[in-house]
Design an enzyme around this catalytic site. Structure first.
Site, mmCIF file in Angstrom:
data_model
loop_
_atom_site.group_PDB
_atom_site.id
_atom_site.type_symbol
_atom_site.label_atom_id
_atom_site.label_comp_id
_atom_site.label_asym_id
_atom_site.label_seq_id
_atom_site.Cartn_x
_atom_site.Cartn_y
_atom_site.Cartn_z
ATOM 1 N N LYS A 111 -0.849 3.858 12.546
ATOM 2 C CA LYS A 111 -0.561 2.636 13.317
ATOM 3 C C LYS A 111 -1.097 2.771 14.737
ATOM 4 O O LYS A 111 -1.625 1.821 15.306
ATOM 5 C CB LYS A 111 0.949 2.378 13.353
ATOM 6 C CG LYS A 111 1.487 1.738 12.090
ATOM 7 C CD LYS A 111 2.710 0.903 12.420
ATOM 8 C CE LYS A 111 3.525 0.481 11.240
ATOM 9 N NZ LYS A 111 2.980 -0.299 10.220
ATOM 10 N N LYS A 193 -5.254 -1.337 -3.699
ATOM 11 C CA LYS A 193 -4.018 -1.424 -4.489
ATOM 12 C C LYS A 193 -3.322 -2.768 -4.266
ATOM 13 O O LYS A 193 -3.469 -3.381 -3.197
ATOM 14 C CB LYS A 193 -3.090 -0.252 -4.211
ATOM 15 C CG LYS A 193 -2.301 -0.331 -2.947
ATOM 16 C CD LYS A 193 -1.174 0.706 -2.934
ATOM 17 C CE LYS A 193 -0.202 0.323 -1.832
ATOM 18 N NZ LYS A 193 1.109 0.818 -1.891
ATOM 19 N N LYS A 196 1.866 -5.992 -0.820
ATOM 20 C CA LYS A 196 2.434 -7.197 -0.206
ATOM 21 C C LYS A 196 1.810 -7.470 1.154
ATOM 22 O O LYS A 196 1.937 -8.565 1.682
ATOM 23 C CB LYS A 196 3.946 -7.110 -0.109
ATOM 24 C CG LYS A 196 4.463 -5.900 0.608
ATOM 25 C CD LYS A 196 5.966 -5.813 0.473
ATOM 26 C CE LYS A 196 6.496 -4.522 1.024
ATOM 27 N NZ LYS A 196 7.006 -3.573 0.095
HETATM 28 P P1 ATP Z 1 2.867 -2.329 1.544
HETATM 29 O O1 ATP Z 1 2.195 -3.431 0.829
HETATM 30 O O2 ATP Z 1 3.533 -2.759 2.825
HETATM 31 O O3 ATP Z 1 2.016 -1.091 1.632
HETATM 32 P P2 ATP Z 1 3.972 -1.667 -0.867
HETATM 33 O O4 ATP Z 1 3.839 -2.952 -1.583
HETATM 34 O O5 ATP Z 1 2.957 -0.615 -1.088
HETATM 35 O O6 ATP Z 1 4.076 -1.939 0.663
HETATM 36 P P3 ATP Z 1 6.265 0.045 -0.663
HETATM 37 O O7 ATP Z 1 7.533 -0.561 -0.171
HETATM 38 O O8 ATP Z 1 5.501 0.940 0.241
HETATM 39 O O9 ATP Z 1 5.380 -1.144 -1.250
HETATM 40 O O10 ATP Z 1 6.508 0.850 -1.989
HETATM 41 C C1 ATP Z 1 7.637 0.777 -2.808
HETATM 42 C C2 ATP Z 1 7.349 1.555 -4.078
HETATM 43 O O11 ATP Z 1 6.411 0.833 -4.904
HETATM 44 C C3 ATP Z 1 6.714 2.918 -3.835
HETATM 45 O O12 ATP Z 1 7.292 3.859 -4.715
HETATM 46 C C4 ATP Z 1 5.250 2.716 -4.173
HETATM 47 O O13 ATP Z 1 4.626 3.890 -4.633
HETATM 48 C C5 ATP Z 1 5.311 1.650 -5.264
HETATM 49 N N1 ATP Z 1 4.091 0.833 -5.248
HETATM 50 C C6 ATP Z 1 3.714 0.002 -4.250
HETATM 51 N N2 ATP Z 1 2.548 -0.611 -4.563
HETATM 52 C C7 ATP Z 1 2.177 -0.161 -5.797
HETATM 53 C C8 ATP Z 1 1.067 -0.419 -6.670
HETATM 54 N N3 ATP Z 1 0.117 -1.263 -6.356
HETATM 55 N N4 ATP Z 1 1.020 0.218 -7.864
HETATM 56 C C9 ATP Z 1 1.994 1.080 -8.204
HETATM 57 N N5 ATP Z 1 3.074 1.368 -7.432
HETATM 58 C C10 ATP Z 1 3.182 0.767 -6.233
#
Ligand code: ATP
Ligand code: LTN
Length: 330
Positions: A111, A193, A196
């Protein structure tokens, strides 16, 4: 029974990647471990939040966890701020963390490197609070995504440091990072990936997406010009991602089986089949979500969860305070 703990930051809406990569595994872990799942509402205010939006996200997060199959009889589900020991041990852990260690944490460094302004002190000391979350419960295992592994490693170092300084206080935890199926990719850009925090939401299927909208996102998913349903993430990342989604939602159906079913058929037909599988699962989850939201189950779950978690966490906090010599009347 071994103990497992994990926390989720309620920032934004949960999506299919979260479900396949994390939530669906949590549901399975309930049978194997004594599990604690909490909503990390202290961690999420380390960056600015809109109060009304945050409240809605907290609600949806708990409701979706229950809707996806977490069972409050078998799992202790609670809000971080409902168990005060988190903030208290968080400060104690902060006092046992070196600046050099915090400076090495990539989440903060990233960040900072992006030139984001007005980063908070809370964001910097976030890993010490996360250590407290884990150590309060003597967790054996902590399921996390790859990005959080470094924080669990720091937790291990802090546990060992305090055990050495004050006598055995904490179980030294192990991170549990899922292997395959751990990375569902964006539908609009399969080199990234599903996330959100994507700029457009075309590549991300939210668990609460309208079914028609979800179907449309799948039908317009980026594929390739090869024209064959074949699992090859390197050369056919879009198709392989859709296959991964289909397989994960169908009891890990083998890729060869999917390839066989769609041999000689077009991508349109394959995408329709993927959309059917995804929409059927979303519909199930959304129906449960609506039932749960109207049932008072969220409040009951959080109340009972906080009471159960506090018993464990308060006892550990007292033990730590005594060991450090901070108490008189405890
Ligand atoms: P951000 O989009 O802000 O990076 P995120 O969508 O990756 O957030 P997190 O809150 O960081 O979500 O992750 C919550 C859980 O979901 C973690 O265990 C993470 O490994 C899993 N996860 C998040 N995105 C994926 C994905 N695309 N595929 C598989 N697992 C995921
Ligand atoms: N930092 C994690 C959320 C989190 C957590 C924890 C995970 C906070 N405390 C304790 C496991 C154990 C995240 O950003 N996903």
């Amino acid at each position: 029974m071994k103990r497992m703990l994990s926390g989720i930051k309620p920032t934004g809406q949960l999506h299919l990647g979260n479900y396949i990569g994390a939530l669906s595994h949590f549901v399975e872990y309930q049978d194997e471990y004594e599990v604690y799942f909490f909503i990390a509402n202290l961690h999420c205010i380390t960056v600015p939040q809109d109060p009304a939006e945050l409240k809605q996200n907290l609600h949806d997060c708990v409701a979706l966890y229950l809707a996806c199959g977490l069972d409050p009889e078998r799992s202790t589900i609670f809000l971080q701020t409902d168990v005060r020991a988190h903030a208290q041990l968080g400060f104690i852990m902060c006092c046992h963390t070196y600046l050099g260690e915090l400076n090495r944490m990539t989440q903060f460094k990233d960040k900072q490197a992006k030139g984001e302004k007005n980063l908070s002190g809370g964001l910097y000391t976030y890993p010490s609070l996360m250590a407290a979350d884990i150590l309060l419960y003597d967790a054996d295992y902590v399921p996390v995504g790859e990005d959080q592994k470094q924080h669990v490693e720091l937790t291990r170092d802090l546990a060992e440091r305090m055990n050495h300084r004050y006598g055995k206080l904490f179980q030294v935890p192990e991170p549990l990072v899922p292997k395959v199926g751990a990375r569902i990719m964006s539908l609009s850009d399969p080199s990234r990936k599903m996330s959100k925090s994507d700029d457009s939401d075309k590549g991300c299927i939210y668990l609460l997406d309208d079914l028609k909208k979800a179907r449309k996102k799948i039908m317009s998913a980026v594929t390739d010009s090869i024209g064959k349903v074949h699992f090859d993430p390197e050369n056919q990342p879009g198709i392989s991602n859709l296959m991964q989604i289909m397989s994960s939602l169908s009891d890990n159906r083998p890729m060869a089986d999917i390839e066989q079913e769609f041999e000689g058929k077009g991508y349109g037909e394959f995408k329709r089949a993927v959309a059917d599988v995804v929409c059927a699962r979303l519909e199930e989850i959304q129906n449960r979500y609506r039932e749960i939201s109207e049932s008072g189950m969220i409040e009951k779950t959080l109340k009972e969860g906080a009471a159960r978690a506090s018993q464990v966490a308060d006892a550990k906090l007292s033990q730590v305070q005594k060991a450090i010599g901070m108490d008189i009347i405890l």
